[in-house]
Design a protein around this motif. Sequence first.
Motif, PDB file in Angstrom:
ATOM      1  N   ILE A 109      -2.187   1.397   9.304  1.00 21.49           N
ATOM      2  CA  ILE A 109      -1.840  -0.029   9.281  1.00 21.49           C
ATOM      3  C   ILE A 109      -1.515  -0.467  10.701  1.00 21.49           C
ATOM      4  N   THR A 110      -2.288  -1.426  11.213  1.00 25.33           N
ATOM      5  CA  THR A 110      -2.062  -1.899  12.575  1.00 25.33           C
ATOM      6  C   THR A 110      -1.820  -3.400  12.579  1.00 25.33           C
ATOM      7  N   SER A 111      -0.999  -3.833  13.528  1.00 26.07           N
ATOM      8  CA  SER A 111      -0.746  -5.254  13.713  1.00 26.07           C
ATOM      9  C   SER A 111      -0.603  -5.479  15.215  1.00 26.07           C
ATOM     10  N   GLY A 112      -0.096  -6.644  15.613  1.00 26.78           N
ATOM     11  CA  GLY A 112       0.017  -6.926  17.040  1.00 26.78           C
ATOM     12  C   GLY A 112      -1.318  -7.261  17.681  1.00 26.78           C
ATOM     13  N   ILE A 113      -2.313  -7.565  16.868  1.00 31.48           N
ATOM     14  CA  ILE A 113      -3.674  -7.807  17.361  1.00 31.48           C
ATOM     15  C   ILE A 113      -3.923  -9.308  17.425  1.00 31.48           C
ATOM     16  N   TYR A 136       0.784  -1.236   0.000  1.00 32.01           N
ATOM     17  CA  TYR A 136       0.000   0.000   0.000  1.00 32.01           C
ATOM     18  C   TYR A 136       0.818   1.291   0.000  1.00 32.01           C
ATOM     19  N   LEU A 137       2.043   1.259   0.474  1.00 30.12           N
ATOM     20  CA  LEU A 137       2.823   2.494   0.550  1.00 30.12           C
ATOM     21  C   LEU A 137       3.171   2.980  -0.854  1.00 30.12           C
ATOM     22  N   GLN A 138       3.030   4.297  -1.060  1.00 29.45           N
ATOM     23  CA  GLN A 138       3.312   4.913  -2.358  1.00 29.45           C
ATOM     24  C   GLN A 138       4.628   5.686  -2.311  1.00 29.45           C
ATOM     25  N   GLU A 139       5.285   5.738  -3.437  1.00 29.12           N
ATOM     26  CA  GLU A 139       6.515   6.528  -3.556  1.00 29.12           C
ATOM     27  C   GLU A 139       6.243   7.966  -3.108  1.00 29.12           C
ATOM     28  N   GLY A 140       7.092   8.476  -2.213  1.00 26.82           N
ATOM     29  CA  GLY A 140       6.948   9.853  -1.743  1.00 26.82           C
ATOM     30  C   GLY A 140       6.097  10.020  -0.506  1.00 26.82           C
ATOM     31  N   ASP A 141       5.555   8.936   0.049  1.00 26.13           N
ATOM     32  CA  ASP A 141       4.715   9.030   1.245  1.00 26.13           C
ATOM     33  C   ASP A 141       5.523   9.463   2.468  1.00 26.13           C
ATOM     34  N   LYS A 142       4.816  10.097   3.402  1.00 27.27           N
ATOM     35  CA  LYS A 142       5.365  10.418   4.712  1.00 27.27           C
ATOM     36  C   LYS A 142       4.755   9.437   5.709  1.00 27.27           C
ATOM     37  N   VAL A 143       5.597   8.819   6.572  1.00 30.22           N
ATOM     38  CA  VAL A 143       5.158   7.730   7.443  1.00 30.22           C
ATOM     39  C   VAL A 143       5.392   8.070   8.908  1.00 30.22           C
ATOM     40  N   ILE A 144       4.446   7.671   9.749  1.00 30.25           N
ATOM     41  CA  ILE A 144       4.622   7.695  11.206  1.00 30.25           C
ATOM     42  C   ILE A 144       4.597   6.257  11.698  1.00 30.25           C
ATOM     43  N   ASP A 145       5.577   5.912  12.522  1.00 33.66           N
ATOM     44  CA  ASP A 145       5.704   4.568  13.102  1.00 33.66           C
ATOM     45  C   ASP A 145       5.508   4.700  14.612  1.00 33.66           C
ATOM     46  N   VAL A 146       4.391   4.168  15.120  1.00 31.81           N
ATOM     47  CA  VAL A 146       4.057   4.307  16.544  1.00 31.81           C
ATOM     48  C   VAL A 146       4.432   3.032  17.284  1.00 31.81           C
ATOM     49  N   GLY A 147       5.329   3.165  18.264  1.00 28.72           N
ATOM     50  CA  GLY A 147       5.849   2.004  18.964  1.00 28.72           C
ATOM     51  C   GLY A 147       6.917   1.344  18.123  1.00 28.72           C
ATOM     52  N   SER A 148       7.966   2.090  17.814  1.00 28.55           N
ATOM     53  CA  SER A 148       8.913   1.690  16.754  1.00 28.55           C
ATOM     54  C   SER A 148       9.787   0.500  17.112  1.00 28.55           C
ATOM     55  N   ASP A 170       1.857  16.501  15.848  1.00 25.40           N
ATOM     56  CA  ASP A 170       1.067  17.187  14.826  1.00 25.40           C
ATOM     57  C   ASP A 170       1.793  17.082  13.488  1.00 25.40           C
ATOM     58  N   ILE A 171       1.655  15.919  12.849  1.00 23.11           N
ATOM     59  CA  ILE A 171       2.291  15.643  11.569  1.00 23.11           C
ATOM     60  C   ILE A 171       1.236  15.062  10.634  1.00 23.11           C
ATOM     61  N   LYS A 172       1.118  15.605   9.458  1.00 19.42           N
ATOM     62  CA  LYS A 172       0.187  15.031   8.488  1.00 19.42           C
ATOM     63  C   LYS A 172       0.907  13.949   7.684  1.00 19.42           C
ATOM     64  N   ALA A 173       0.606  12.708   8.016  1.00 17.65           N
ATOM     65  CA  ALA A 173       1.259  11.579   7.372  1.00 17.65           C
ATOM     66  C   ALA A 173       0.332  10.932   6.357  1.00 17.65           C
ATOM     67  N   ASP A 174       0.942  10.279   5.377  1.00 19.86           N
ATOM     68  CA  ASP A 174       0.167   9.502   4.407  1.00 19.86           C
ATOM     69  C   ASP A 174      -0.118   8.100   4.935  1.00 19.86           C
ATOM     70  N   VAL A 175       0.789   7.602   5.782  1.00 24.95           N
ATOM     71  CA  VAL A 175       0.640   6.271   6.370  1.00 24.95           C
ATOM     72  C   VAL A 175       1.068   6.320   7.828  1.00 24.95           C
ATOM     73  N   ILE A 176       0.240   5.749   8.701  1.00 19.47           N
ATOM     74  CA  ILE A 176       0.634   5.499  10.084  1.00 19.47           C
ATOM     75  C   ILE A 176       0.658   3.990  10.271  1.00 19.47           C
ATOM     76  N   VAL A 177       1.768   3.469  10.772  1.00 20.05           N
ATOM     77  CA  VAL A 177       1.895   2.033  10.996  1.00 20.05           C
ATOM     78  C   VAL A 177       2.211   1.803  12.470  1.00 20.05           C
ATOM     79  N   SER A 178       1.588   0.783  13.040  1.00 18.95           N
ATOM     80  CA  SER A 178       1.799   0.508  14.457  1.00 18.95           C
ATOM     81  C   SER A 178       1.656  -0.980  14.732  1.00 18.95           C
ATOM     82  N   ASN A 179       2.701  -1.555  15.269  1.00 19.54           N
ATOM     83  CA  ASN A 179       2.718  -2.976  15.616  1.00 19.54           C
ATOM     84  C   ASN A 179       2.827  -3.100  17.133  1.00 19.54           C
ATOM     85  N   ILE A 180       1.690  -2.885  17.812  1.00 18.71           N
ATOM     86  CA  ILE A 180       1.647  -2.983  19.269  1.00 18.71           C
ATOM     87  C   ILE A 180       0.329  -3.632  19.679  1.00 18.71           C
ATOM     88  N   LEU A 181       0.120  -3.787  20.955  1.00 13.58           N
ATOM     89  CA  LEU A 181      -1.057  -4.497  21.455  1.00 13.58           C
ATOM     90  C   LEU A 181      -2.362  -3.808  21.093  1.00 13.58           C
TER      91      LEU A 181
END
Length: 314
Positions: A272-276, A172-184, A239-250
């Motif tokens: 995008i979430t995982s860890g579920i 799903y990620l596109q070239e040029g996207d800005k990403v936030i990774d929560v719980g890196s 306060d960041i406008k991201a194209d993708v937020i990904v988080s692999n936590i509980l």
Amino acid sequence: MKWSEICIHTTNEAIEPISNILHETGASGLVIEDPLDLEKERDTFFGEVYELDPEEYPEEGVYVKAYLPVNSFLGETVEEIKQAINNLIIYDIDIGKNDITLSEINEEEWATAWKKYYKPVKISEKITIIPTWEEYTPADSDEVIIEMDPGMAFGTGTHPTTVLSIQALENYLQEGDKVIDVGSGSGVLSIASVLLGATEAHAFDLDDVAVKSTKLNAKLNKLEHKITARQNNLLNHVDIKADVIVSNILAEIIVRFIGDAWNNLAEEGLFITSGIIQNKKQMVLDQMQEHGFEIIEVNEMEEWVSLIAKKAGN
């Protein structure tokens, strides 16, 4: 120095919270022995990467192992770990048998034994993760290599929840996207994002050890100029406008920042979430839809679930 190996017989659901407890109490060299690893077809999609002894694995549940220095505080530390694990029941987390044992181990064994669990592994169509101490030759020119140093606190990114996250990013990620990774954690998702075309990744973790690990691994992959890592509680005050937020936590933690994820996503952005774990899937789905997210894909691997949701336009 002498070390004590603490072994906790628990469930897959409890792996991540127990790992966090061990990190917070200063334990080192985290190892997870899951009998499901013995059943995986390593010679197909993933490649033959492990040399595992079935006798070291439980018949059911998993072993979570870590190493504690043998000193005058050992007894207190073990009691603190036991109490924290017992408290997980309050959060409706199944801790299974919760048998906890200690055994002494010498320093040489402590420093090297855990490395046998980490070998190069192909986790998606494009991405292969290799630990720093392993030699590896790419199979073809399109293969994307992530080099990881898990230190003594983090894995090398081959857990099913990480695999699901990276596969979702690849799709799903596109070239040029800005990403936030929560719980890196180790930073593997931030690194994968940039290697797959993101222009920048912002990695947040409450644990300072994780922040340092993310910075180290970003540097190993020569991506420190594109990955920013800092200590933060989820997305509080971000306060960041991201194209993708990904988080692999509980799952219990994911539902706490769904609103903040919505606010930090651009229109049509993806969460995008995982860890579920399976029995928490509906809880997360309900909360996402309540906040306005459109669920576009649900993926499963073993007993783990990954959700891909879109910030639907008004």
